[in-house]
Design an enzyme around this catalytic site. Structure first.
Site, short mmCIF file in Angstrom:
data_model
loop_
_atom_site.label_atom_id
_atom_site.label_comp_id
_atom_site.label_asym_id
_atom_site.label_seq_id
_atom_site.Cartn_x
_atom_site.Cartn_y
_atom_site.Cartn_z
N ASP A 320 0.81 -1.22 0.00
CA ASP A 320 0.00 0.00 0.00
C ASP A 320 0.85 1.27 0.00
O ASP A 320 0.32 2.38 -0.15
CB ASP A 320 -0.95 0.00 1.20
CG ASP A 320 -1.99 -1.10 1.07
OD1 ASP A 320 -2.29 -1.51 -0.06
OD2 ASP A 320 -2.51 -1.57 2.10
N ARG A 394 -5.65 6.52 -1.11
CA ARG A 394 -4.18 6.64 -1.04
C ARG A 394 -3.66 7.59 -2.13
O ARG A 394 -2.64 8.24 -1.95
CB ARG A 394 -3.51 5.27 -1.09
CG ARG A 394 -3.96 4.40 0.10
CD ARG A 394 -2.98 3.34 0.52
NE ARG A 394 -3.64 2.33 1.34
CZ ARG A 394 -3.81 2.39 2.66
NH1 ARG A 394 -3.34 3.41 3.35
NH2 ARG A 394 -4.44 1.43 3.31
#
Ligand code: S3P
Length: 434
Positions: A320, A394
């Site tokens: 991530d 994100r």
């Protein structure tokens, strides 16, 4: 919602990052699978993890919210209720992949799951295949997408080799294995985050880890009084990167989880020359059988960076944070390469295409390859401009950090997406930059 970030003066101060998203999802789900009440302390209050609470409530779980903790009263391993309508997972890939592990064991019940536009393009055949081998039936849109229905059954244990390194799929199979006859074994192509294994061990399940194999036996019940969720390193990583990139910064990150299956990005940053001090969980000696989540304090400071190459084996340990590797690479001397990260195309957005396009739009010199990207660092970093998150949390936070470190600042379109994992992000950045 569009918000402008930077260019910032130095970031200074202390950060207590929001609770870990991965561990929060698991805490709520495994607590629901208990027959006795479980206290969950420091549960993440964000869109993704609130979708998990709503889904569990629809399945007959009673969740009481107190100031510092949730009290979860679940129906046990095999007692989920039939919901009245479709279960909405919102934007959460973890929820749509983990929950079916429990639902598959609800013999005679049938559940429909769906989510937002991003969820509808993310494959779920990766969980449908092992669940079908165990005896559940999954009927998915075009064979591999949401909305889909899952029909619970009496499950049998299997040995399943994961075609891709995915903690979500591993977790789904292990969760189903708790209620499946005999032993269930998952074989991983590469190690991925092991929060499910650790939490299950704490709950009394005999989870064995031997090389690439992780096994669990059928259990009658789970037993755990409380779960404490540590701070989320993946969320902290955005602020850490801002501190590394903005001249004169110095940041202390408190109570952050440093499970070795999550700290890949910190290792990559250190290799790039970044000053990131703090005690990470050491490498495992042999086959680790941990049950606790280690927590640390990190001390981060601005410093010059050099480019690096991220190997495929590092990818799951930093999955991530790979967009942040691309951003750091824009400010590093030389070339930064990420390979073996094709899974990024199946995240909340196609994170290879989106990161490359976004950073190019801000003046970065970065190319897309099939399974990653190649970044050529520039002495004057990034110019700045506008970045559209496309609804990916994100990406929104990446744009914000790019803005703080850029020469002209970045306008982030769709900044509201940060609420999926880190609702207080913009406030924390504003406080640290003040
Ligand atoms: C997660 C695992 C990772 C990660 C995701 C959360 C989890 O996905 O990208 O944000 O909580 O298990 P995969 O390991 O399935 O690729």
């Amino acid at each position: 919602m569009s918000v402008r970030f930077g260019p910032a003066g130095r970031l200074r101060g202390q950060l207590r990052p929001p609770p870990d998203k991965s561990i929060s999802h698991r805490a709520a789900l495994l607590a629901a699978m208990h027959g006795e009440p479980v206290r969950v302390r420091n549960y993440l209050d964000a869109a993704d993890t609130n979708a998990t609470l709503a889904a569990l409530t629809a399945l007959g779980v009673i969740i009481q919210s107190h100031p510092d903790e949730l009290l979860v009263r679940g129906p046990g391993l095999r007692g989920a209720a039939q919901p009245l309508s479709t279960i909405d997972v919102g934007n959460s890939g973890t929820l749509i992949r983990l929950l079916p592990g429990w639902l598959g064991a609800q013999d005679g019940l049938r559940f429909t799951l769906d989510g937002d536009a991003s969820i509808r393009r993310r494959p779920i055949d990766r969980i449908a295949a092992p669940l079908a081998l165990m005896g559940a039936h999954v009927d998915a849109t075009e064979g591999r997408f949401a909305p889909f229905t899952i029909s619970g059954a009496r499950l049998r244990g299997v040995e399943y080799e994961l075609p891709v390194a995915s903690a979500q799929v591993k977790s789904c199979v292990l969760i189903a294995g708790l209620a499946a006859d005999g032993t269930t074994t998952v074989i991983e192509p590469l190690p991925t985050r092991d929060h499910t294994e650790r939490m299950l061990r704490r709950a009394g399940a005999a989870v064995r880890h031997q090389g690439p194999r992780i096994s669990v036996d059928c259990v009658d019940e789970l037993s755990l009084e409380s779960i404490d969720v540590p701070g989320d390193l993946s969320s902290a990583a955005f602020v850490i990167t801002a501190a590394v990139l903005v001249r004169g910064s110095r940041l202390v990150v408190q109570d952050v989880g440093v499970n070795r299956t999550r700290t890949g990005y910190l290792e990559i940053l250190r290799r790039m020359g970044a000053i990131v001090e703090g005690e990470l969980e050491p490498p495992a000696q042999g086959d680790a059988q941990e049950s606790e989540e280690p927590v640390a304090e990190l001390d981060v400071a601005y410093g010059p960076l050099i480019g690096t190459e991220v190997s495929p084996a590092e990818v799951p340990l930093a999955i991530d944070e790979l967009p942040l590797v691309a951003l750091a690479g824009c400010f590093a001397e030389g070339q930064t390469i990420v390979r073996g990260a094709g899974e990024l195309r199946l995240k909340e957005s196609d994170r290879i295409a989106a990161v490359v396009q976004s950073l190019r739009g801000l003046g970065g010199d970065i190319e897309e390859i099939t399974d990653g990207f190649v970044v050529h660092g520039q002495a004057d970093g990034l110019r700045g401009g506008t970045l559209d998150s496309g609804g990916d949390h994100r990406l929104a936070m990446l744009g914000a950090v790019a803005g703080l470190a850029s020469r002209e600042g970045v306008e982030v379109v769709g900044m509201g997406a940060a609420a999926v994992s880190y609702p207080g992000f913009a406030d924390d950045v504003e406080r640290l930059a003040a």
